[in-house]
Design a protein around this motif. Structure first.
Motif, PDB file in Angstrom:
ATOM      1  N   GLN A  92     -50.833-102.045  -9.632  1.00  0.00           N
ATOM      2  CA  GLN A  92     -50.645-100.854 -10.457  1.00  0.00           C
ATOM      3  C   GLN A  92     -51.402 -99.682  -9.843  1.00  0.00           C
ATOM      4  O   GLN A  92     -52.516 -99.862  -9.324  1.00  0.00           O
ATOM      5  CB  GLN A  92     -51.124-101.102 -11.888  1.00  0.00           C
ATOM      6  N   VAL A  93     -50.797 -98.523  -9.924  1.00  0.00           N
ATOM      7  CA  VAL A  93     -51.402 -97.293  -9.423  1.00  0.00           C
ATOM      8  C   VAL A  93     -51.870 -96.473 -10.615  1.00  0.00           C
ATOM      9  O   VAL A  93     -51.106 -96.230 -11.559  1.00  0.00           O
ATOM     10  CB  VAL A  93     -50.393 -96.485  -8.576  1.00  0.00           C
ATOM     11  N   ILE A  94     -53.127 -96.067 -10.585  1.00  0.00           N
ATOM     12  CA  ILE A  94     -53.687 -95.245 -11.655  1.00  0.00           C
ATOM     13  C   ILE A  94     -53.602 -93.783 -11.230  1.00  0.00           C
ATOM     14  O   ILE A  94     -54.096 -93.404 -10.164  1.00  0.00           O
ATOM     15  CB  ILE A  94     -55.131 -95.656 -11.968  1.00  0.00           C
ATOM     16  N   GLU A  95     -52.967 -92.978 -12.047  1.00  0.00           N
ATOM     17  CA  GLU A  95     -52.708 -91.582 -11.698  1.00  0.00           C
ATOM     18  C   GLU A  95     -53.939 -90.706 -11.931  1.00  0.00           C
ATOM     19  O   GLU A  95     -54.855 -91.061 -12.676  1.00  0.00           O
ATOM     20  CB  GLU A  95     -51.531 -91.054 -12.512  1.00  0.00           C
ATOM     21  N   LYS A  96     -53.918 -89.562 -11.258  1.00  0.00           N
ATOM     22  CA  LYS A  96     -54.943 -88.525 -11.402  1.00  0.00           C
ATOM     23  C   LYS A  96     -56.348 -89.035 -11.120  1.00  0.00           C
ATOM     24  O   LYS A  96     -57.310 -88.677 -11.794  1.00  0.00           O
ATOM     25  CB  LYS A  96     -54.870 -87.901 -12.806  1.00  0.00           C
ATOM     26  N   THR A  97     -56.445 -89.887 -10.115  1.00  0.00           N
ATOM     27  CA  THR A  97     -57.753 -90.345  -9.685  1.00  0.00           C
ATOM     28  C   THR A  97     -57.753 -90.505  -8.176  1.00  0.00           C
ATOM     29  O   THR A  97     -56.712 -90.743  -7.555  1.00  0.00           O
ATOM     30  CB  THR A  97     -58.150 -91.673 -10.354  1.00  0.00           C
ATOM     31  N   GLY A  98     -58.946 -90.354  -7.595  1.00  0.00           N
ATOM     32  CA  GLY A  98     -59.127 -90.624  -6.180  1.00  0.00           C
ATOM     33  C   GLY A  98     -59.649 -92.037  -5.993  1.00  0.00           C
ATOM     34  O   GLY A  98     -59.218 -92.967  -6.658  1.00  0.00           O
ATOM     35  N   HIS A  99     -60.639 -92.174  -5.108  1.00  0.00           N
ATOM     36  CA  HIS A  99     -61.169 -93.497  -4.791  1.00  0.00           C
ATOM     37  C   HIS A  99     -62.049 -94.062  -5.907  1.00  0.00           C
ATOM     38  O   HIS A  99     -62.037 -95.270  -6.156  1.00  0.00           O
ATOM     39  CB  HIS A  99     -61.987 -93.409  -3.499  1.00  0.00           C
ATOM     40  N   MET A 100     -62.782 -93.213  -6.586  1.00  0.00           N
ATOM     41  CA  MET A 100     -63.818 -93.670  -7.522  1.00  0.00           C
ATOM     42  C   MET A 100     -63.240 -93.935  -8.916  1.00  0.00           C
ATOM     43  O   MET A 100     -63.650 -93.337  -9.920  1.00  0.00           O
ATOM     44  CB  MET A 100     -64.949 -92.643  -7.577  1.00  0.00           C
ATOM     45  N   ILE A 101     -62.312 -94.848  -8.995  1.00  0.00           N
ATOM     46  CA  ILE A 101     -61.561 -95.097 -10.231  1.00  0.00           C
ATOM     47  C   ILE A 101     -62.457 -95.399 -11.438  1.00  0.00           C
ATOM     48  O   ILE A 101     -62.247 -94.832 -12.512  1.00  0.00           O
ATOM     49  CB  ILE A 101     -60.522 -96.216 -10.008  1.00  0.00           C
ATOM     50  N   PRO A 102     -63.474 -96.268 -11.328  1.00  0.00           N
ATOM     51  CA  PRO A 102     -64.281 -96.558 -12.523  1.00  0.00           C
ATOM     52  C   PRO A 102     -65.025 -95.347 -13.077  1.00  0.00           C
ATOM     53  O   PRO A 102     -65.378 -95.326 -14.259  1.00  0.00           O
ATOM     54  CB  PRO A 102     -65.274 -97.623 -12.026  1.00  0.00           C
ATOM     55  N   LEU A 103     -65.257 -94.347 -12.241  1.00  0.00           N
ATOM     56  CA  LEU A 103     -65.937 -93.131 -12.683  1.00  0.00           C
ATOM     57  C   LEU A 103     -64.956 -92.028 -13.056  1.00  0.00           C
ATOM     58  O   LEU A 103     -65.200 -91.265 -13.991  1.00  0.00           O
ATOM     59  CB  LEU A 103     -66.871 -92.617 -11.580  1.00  0.00           C
ATOM     60  N   GLU A 104     -63.867 -91.934 -12.322  1.00  0.00           N
ATOM     61  CA  GLU A 104     -62.909 -90.851 -12.541  1.00  0.00           C
ATOM     62  C   GLU A 104     -61.927 -91.139 -13.670  1.00  0.00           C
ATOM     63  O   GLU A 104     -61.480 -90.216 -14.357  1.00  0.00           O
ATOM     64  CB  GLU A 104     -62.119 -90.582 -11.254  1.00  0.00           C
ATOM     65  N   ALA A 105     -61.563 -92.392 -13.831  1.00  0.00           N
ATOM     66  CA  ALA A 105     -60.527 -92.742 -14.817  1.00  0.00           C
ATOM     67  C   ALA A 105     -60.902 -94.024 -15.557  1.00  0.00           C
ATOM     68  O   ALA A 105     -60.126 -94.988 -15.567  1.00  0.00           O
ATOM     69  CB  ALA A 105     -59.179 -92.886 -14.121  1.00  0.00           C
TER      70      ALA A 105
END
Length: 230
Positions: A200-213
């Motif tokens: 799955q691809v999480i939108e509106k995030t870069g590499h730092m998924i746990p912090l950004e999204a």
């Protein structure tokens, strides 16, 4: 059941601070110690020695390499595997050159922390100016310090794509929509290599998924984990 959380390069348990409250039913949470060893295998062995008997395993970025080594060392203990913003590729020539530069620096050269530009470049463009995120990432690096920076910078990552077929536990692979550090192709390689895995691809995030999204990450993980229990 417990959830074993493995952070990435120069990150500590604070990486997961916004994620764990939304995954409480899958806890208790155990935070991996990647700060004392200089190889992926040794890191995995230390984590296993301190881990519960069985667990859900979550690896972020560099932690994904450690997570897969844990699966190789103790497959019977891993009930499910979540790989976030990671890869199975080995070091590139550019990465090897960077390691050579670190290796030749005298120990007396102090670690000055992760630069603002480097941290910002790992984030989604909409988050690149968020000083709260940048400061939080830099604070983790400062807490870990120069010895950990040197050990983690010199870690050898070998190409594991030929080993992915050996992973038989349920696996979820998550990629950031605009991750500049780990490409969509690398996530797809993991998905293609691990039989029965989900991507799955999480939108509106870069590499730092746990912090950004974190909220989106919680939603996707909960849905997938709930589906395993159904």
């Amino acid at each position: 059941m417990s959830m074993l959380l493995i952070p990435g390069f120069m990150l500590d348990a604070d990486l997961w601070r916004d994620v764990t409250p939304g995954l409480g039913e899958f806890g208790p949470f155990v935070h991996a110690d990647l700060f004392q060893d200089g190889t992926i295998k040794d890191m995995a062995s230390r984590v296993l020695a301190q881990a519960p008997e069985t667990f859900i395993l979550v690896g972020f970025s560099m932690g994904g390499y450690v997570a897969r080594e844990i699966v190789r060392q103790a497959p019977e203990r891993v009930k499910a595997l979540v790989l976030i913003a990671t890869s199975a590729r080995g070091d590139t020539e550019v990465q090897r050159q960077r390691k050579e530069a670190v290796a030749h620096k005298p120990d007396s050269v102090s670690f000055k922390g992760l630069s603002t530009a480097a941290v910002a470049s790992s984030l989604h463009p909409d988050n690149a100016g968020r000083q709260d995120l940048i400061a939080r990432i830099q604070a983790m690096g400062q807490r870990l310090g120069s010895d950990v920076f040197r050990r983690q910078s010199l870690l050898e990552r070998v190409d594991e794509r030929h080993l992915l077929a050996d992973i038989s536990c349920p696996c979820l692979i998550l990629a950031g929509e605009q991750d500049k550090l780990r490409s969509r192709t690398e996530a797809e390689e993991l998905h293609e290599g691990i039989s029965g895995s989900s991507l799955q691809v999480i939108e509106k995030t870069g590499h730092m998924i746990p912090l950004e999204a974190p909220d989106e990450l919680i939603t996707v993980m909960r849905q997938w984990l709930d589906g395993l229990e159904a």
